[in-house]
Scaffold this active site. Structure first.
Site, mmCIF file in Angstrom:
data_model
loop_
_atom_site.group_PDB
_atom_site.id
_atom_site.type_symbol
_atom_site.label_atom_id
_atom_site.label_comp_id
_atom_site.label_asym_id
_atom_site.label_seq_id
_atom_site.Cartn_x
_atom_site.Cartn_y
_atom_site.Cartn_z
ATOM 1 N N GLY A 149 0.839 -1.197 0.000
ATOM 2 C CA GLY A 149 0.000 0.000 0.000
ATOM 3 C C GLY A 149 0.867 1.237 0.000
ATOM 4 O O GLY A 149 1.955 1.248 -0.580
ATOM 5 N N ARG A 150 0.379 2.270 0.681
ATOM 6 C CA ARG A 150 1.116 3.553 0.676
ATOM 7 C C ARG A 150 2.542 3.375 1.185
ATOM 8 O O ARG A 150 3.518 3.776 0.537
ATOM 9 C CB ARG A 150 0.378 4.584 1.542
ATOM 10 C CG ARG A 150 -0.868 5.155 0.902
ATOM 11 C CD ARG A 150 -1.617 6.009 1.909
ATOM 12 N NE ARG A 150 -2.130 5.197 2.995
ATOM 13 C CZ ARG A 150 -3.428 4.913 3.174
ATOM 14 N NH1 ARG A 150 -4.337 5.406 2.372
ATOM 15 N NH2 ARG A 150 -3.813 4.142 4.176
ATOM 16 N N ILE A 151 2.699 2.771 2.383
ATOM 17 C CA ILE A 151 4.039 2.682 2.984
ATOM 18 C C ILE A 151 4.889 1.644 2.241
ATOM 19 O O ILE A 151 6.070 1.886 1.951
ATOM 20 C CB ILE A 151 3.946 2.386 4.496
ATOM 21 C CG1 ILE A 151 3.172 3.524 5.187
ATOM 22 C CG2 ILE A 151 5.337 2.232 5.106
ATOM 23 C CD1 ILE A 151 2.826 3.271 6.639
ATOM 24 N N THR A 218 7.584 -2.591 10.811
ATOM 25 C CA THR A 218 7.159 -1.245 11.214
ATOM 26 C C THR A 218 5.633 -1.143 11.083
ATOM 27 O O THR A 218 5.103 -0.041 11.006
ATOM 28 C CB THR A 218 7.803 -0.141 10.331
ATOM 29 O OG1 THR A 218 7.456 -0.396 8.966
ATOM 30 C CG2 THR A 218 9.308 -0.085 10.480
ATOM 31 N N ARG A 220 2.477 -3.483 12.709
ATOM 32 C CA ARG A 220 1.909 -3.626 14.051
ATOM 33 C C ARG A 220 2.497 -4.880 14.692
ATOM 34 O O ARG A 220 2.679 -5.908 14.021
ATOM 35 C CB ARG A 220 0.377 -3.756 14.007
ATOM 36 C CG ARG A 220 -0.382 -2.447 13.752
ATOM 37 C CD ARG A 220 -0.322 -1.482 14.944
ATOM 38 N NE ARG A 220 -1.093 -0.263 14.721
ATOM 39 C CZ ARG A 220 -0.596 0.880 14.247
ATOM 40 N NH1 ARG A 220 0.687 0.974 13.938
ATOM 41 N NH2 ARG A 220 -1.365 1.937 14.111
ATOM 42 N N GLU A 249 3.207 -4.169 23.606
ATOM 43 C CA GLU A 249 3.803 -2.827 23.607
ATOM 44 C C GLU A 249 3.370 -2.095 24.858
ATOM 45 O O GLU A 249 2.167 -2.085 25.143
ATOM 46 C CB GLU A 249 3.338 -2.026 22.389
ATOM 47 C CG GLU A 249 4.274 -2.169 21.227
ATOM 48 C CD GLU A 249 3.882 -1.359 20.016
ATOM 49 O OE1 GLU A 249 3.340 -0.256 20.193
ATOM 50 O OE2 GLU A 249 4.120 -1.830 18.916
ATOM 51 N N HIS A 268 8.319 2.046 18.774
ATOM 52 C CA HIS A 268 7.174 2.491 17.948
ATOM 53 C C HIS A 268 7.313 3.969 17.557
ATOM 54 O O HIS A 268 6.511 4.810 17.967
ATOM 55 C CB HIS A 268 5.831 2.256 18.672
ATOM 56 C CG HIS A 268 4.674 2.177 17.722
ATOM 57 N ND1 HIS A 268 3.568 1.385 17.957
ATOM 58 C CD2 HIS A 268 4.459 2.796 16.523
ATOM 59 C CE1 HIS A 268 2.710 1.536 16.940
ATOM 60 N NE2 HIS A 268 3.231 2.389 16.065
HETATM 61 P P1 NAP Z 1 -2.388 0.921 3.205
HETATM 62 O O1 NAP Z 1 -2.042 1.954 2.185
HETATM 63 O O2 NAP Z 1 -3.834 0.631 3.479
HETATM 64 O O3 NAP Z 1 -1.646 -0.430 2.788
HETATM 65 C C1 NAP Z 1 -1.902 -1.664 3.392
HETATM 66 C C2 NAP Z 1 -1.575 -2.759 2.394
HETATM 67 O O4 NAP Z 1 -1.770 -4.019 3.023
HETATM 68 C C3 NAP Z 1 -2.456 -2.748 1.152
HETATM 69 O O5 NAP Z 1 -1.617 -2.917 0.033
HETATM 70 C C4 NAP Z 1 -3.367 -3.962 1.311
HETATM 71 O O6 NAP Z 1 -3.647 -4.433 0.023
HETATM 72 C C5 NAP Z 1 -2.474 -4.890 2.130
HETATM 73 N N1 NAP Z 1 -3.218 -5.843 2.942
HETATM 74 C C6 NAP Z 1 -4.253 -5.623 3.774
HETATM 75 N N2 NAP Z 1 -4.631 -6.757 4.364
HETATM 76 C C7 NAP Z 1 -3.823 -7.724 3.880
HETATM 77 C C8 NAP Z 1 -3.739 -9.128 4.095
HETATM 78 N N3 NAP Z 1 -4.583 -9.748 4.925
HETATM 79 N N4 NAP Z 1 -2.775 -9.806 3.436
HETATM 80 C C9 NAP Z 1 -1.927 -9.177 2.578
HETATM 81 N N5 NAP Z 1 -1.979 -7.863 2.329
HETATM 82 C C10 NAP Z 1 -2.918 -7.149 2.975
HETATM 83 O O7 NAP Z 1 -1.762 1.260 4.613
HETATM 84 P P2 NAP Z 1 -0.427 2.127 4.916
HETATM 85 O O8 NAP Z 1 -0.765 3.555 5.050
HETATM 86 O O9 NAP Z 1 0.639 1.681 3.973
HETATM 87 O O10 NAP Z 1 -0.125 1.595 6.414
HETATM 88 C C11 NAP Z 1 0.099 0.212 6.660
HETATM 89 C C12 NAP Z 1 0.126 -0.045 8.148
HETATM 90 O O11 NAP Z 1 1.332 0.464 8.679
HETATM 91 C C13 NAP Z 1 -0.973 0.641 8.961
HETATM 92 O O12 NAP Z 1 -2.183 -0.100 8.965
HETATM 93 C C14 NAP Z 1 -0.358 0.759 10.343
HETATM 94 O O13 NAP Z 1 -0.763 -0.321 11.147
HETATM 95 C C15 NAP Z 1 1.134 0.673 10.076
HETATM 96 N N6 NAP Z 1 1.838 1.936 10.447
HETATM 97 C C16 NAP Z 1 2.764 1.909 11.426
HETATM 98 C C17 NAP Z 1 3.449 3.063 11.758
HETATM 99 C C18 NAP Z 1 4.489 3.072 12.845
HETATM 100 O O14 NAP Z 1 4.599 4.045 13.574
HETATM 101 N N7 NAP Z 1 5.295 2.046 12.961
HETATM 102 C C19 NAP Z 1 3.176 4.268 11.090
HETATM 103 C C20 NAP Z 1 2.225 4.243 10.074
HETATM 104 C C21 NAP Z 1 1.553 3.079 9.763
HETATM 105 P P3 NAP Z 1 -4.909 -5.377 -0.299
HETATM 106 O O15 NAP Z 1 -6.117 -4.679 0.250
HETATM 107 O O16 NAP Z 1 -4.869 -5.496 -1.773
HETATM 108 O O17 NAP Z 1 -4.610 -6.647 0.402
#
Ligand code: NAP
Length: 309
Positions: A149-151, A218, A220, A249, A268
């Site tokens: 996804g975005r990250i 990075t 969850r 955590e 985190h």
């Molecule tokens: P995003 O744009 O929604 O990307 C999530 C990706 O995961 C999508 O490509 C989605 O594609 C895929 N996905 C969802 N469920 C899945 C599954 N069961 N199996 C395989 N792929 C799956 O989210 P983002 O903004 O990149 O953020 C991702 C996550 O990073 C957040 O939800 C958050 O928990 C974490 N995060 C952590 C921090 C930190 O401080 N460490 C900061 C920001 C975010 P599909 O729908 O096609 O499967």
């Protein structure tokens, strides 16, 4: 608001609404949150707050929940949606900071940065040695991105600069997870925490990784089984791991995982830059202001609430 936020966003909220901000460093205990939130029309919550069905039910006037994070796994989305309450989140503004940290952790793990610092501090840096603290290269390696996804895509853009090949997987495309695990030199996690992804990286997944490969999380904490990771590190099934998020955590200093070799852990801090945390605060406040004014949240994790009659 369950915590003070960086920047001036809370002042904008306070100018428009009566506000109460939890003033302490630690999150409010759940009973305190239940009591103080009871009369609230809007809540601004952190990922450390449990916004469950009990809390939502305890707030009869609640019209908006704004979570100061992109992930909303701490919020009972189903319950909020059932009650017609929009849940705001902060996508996009933290993408680059989190991707930066993921790459920093790949390099930290493979180039043994934390171990090296420790060696210097313990007075064990005796001389330059041909085979001292050897690691693996990020450049030219194969990086496996779980959650494209975005990250995940922001990580891909970064490692392209290191000449890496990228494999990715998500429900809607890429290679199967098993193939990604077997072929990658770095496996970096960017899926949201859900029933499907909890424990995704356990014994079996770690067993499929190369013994020379590194795991970076990075996303969850509960996406990785900490017992399985500890065992994989102790038995040399993988070369190392670097974690920004853990289960639980915070990770207690005496947690058995911290006894494992070749492991770096940071608390985190994926989005923890001055600029990003201020942007997140603006976004979280904008979500709340819009919903309390009867409009649509600019960033809503359950937009289906707006489809209801
Ligand atoms: P995003 O744009 O929604 O990307 C999530 C990706 O995961 C999508 O490509 C989605 O594609 C895929 N996905 C969802 N469920 C899945 C599954 N069961 N199996 C395989 N792929 C799956 O989210 P983002 O903004 O990149 O953020 C991702 C996550 O990073 C957040 O939800 C958050 O928990 C974490 N995060 C952590 C921090 C930190 O401080 N460490 C900061 C920001 C975010 P599909 O729908 O096609 O499967």
């Amino acid at each position: 608001m369950t915590r003070r936020l960086p920047g001036g966003a809370l002042e904008r909220l306070a100018a428009a609404h009566e506000t109460e901000v939890w003033p302490k460093r630690m999150a409010p205990p759940q009973d305190e949150l239940l009591e103080r939130a009871a009369s609230a029309e809007g809540l601004l919550t952190m990922l450390t707050d449990r916004v469950d069905a009990e809390l939502v039910a305890a707030c009869p006037r609640l019209r908006a929940i704004s979570n100061y994070a992109v992930g909303v796994d701490n919020v009972d989305l189903q319950e909020a949606t059932a009650r017609g309450i929009p849940v705001g989140n902060t996508p996009g503004v933290l993408t680059d900071s989190t991707a930066d940290l993921a790459v920093a952790l790949m390099l930290a793990a493979a180039r043994r940065i934390v171990e090296g610092d420790d060696v210097v501090r313990r007075g064990e840096w005796r001389t330059w040695e041909p085979d001292f603290l050897l690691g693996h290269d990020l450049h030219g390696s194969t990086v496996g991105i779980v959650g494209y996804g975005r990250i995940g895509q922001a990580v891909e853009r970064r490692v392209a600069g290191f000449g890496c090949s990228v494999l990715h997987t998500s429900r809607s495309g890429g290679v199967p997870l098993g193939e990604l695990l077997e072929r990658s030199d770095f496996v970096t996690l960017h899926v949201p925490l859900s029933d499907e992804t909890r424990g995704l990286i356990g014994d079996e997944a770690l067993g499929r990784m190369k013994p020379t490969a590194y795991l970076v999380n990075t996303a969850r904490g509960p996406i990785v089984d900490p017992d399985a990771l500890g065992q994989a590190l102790r038995q040399g099934e993988i070369a190392g791991a670097a974690l920004d998020v853990t289960d639980p955590e915070p990770l207690p200093a005496d947690h058995p995982l911290l006894e494992a070799p070749k492991l770096a852990v940071v608390p985190h801090v994926g989005s923890a830059t001055h600029a990003t945390r201020e942007l997140m605060a603006d976004m979280a406040v904008d979500n709340l202001l819009a919903a309390l004014a009867g409009g649509r949240m600019p960033n809503c994790a359950n937009p289906e609430v707006y489809d209801r009659p």
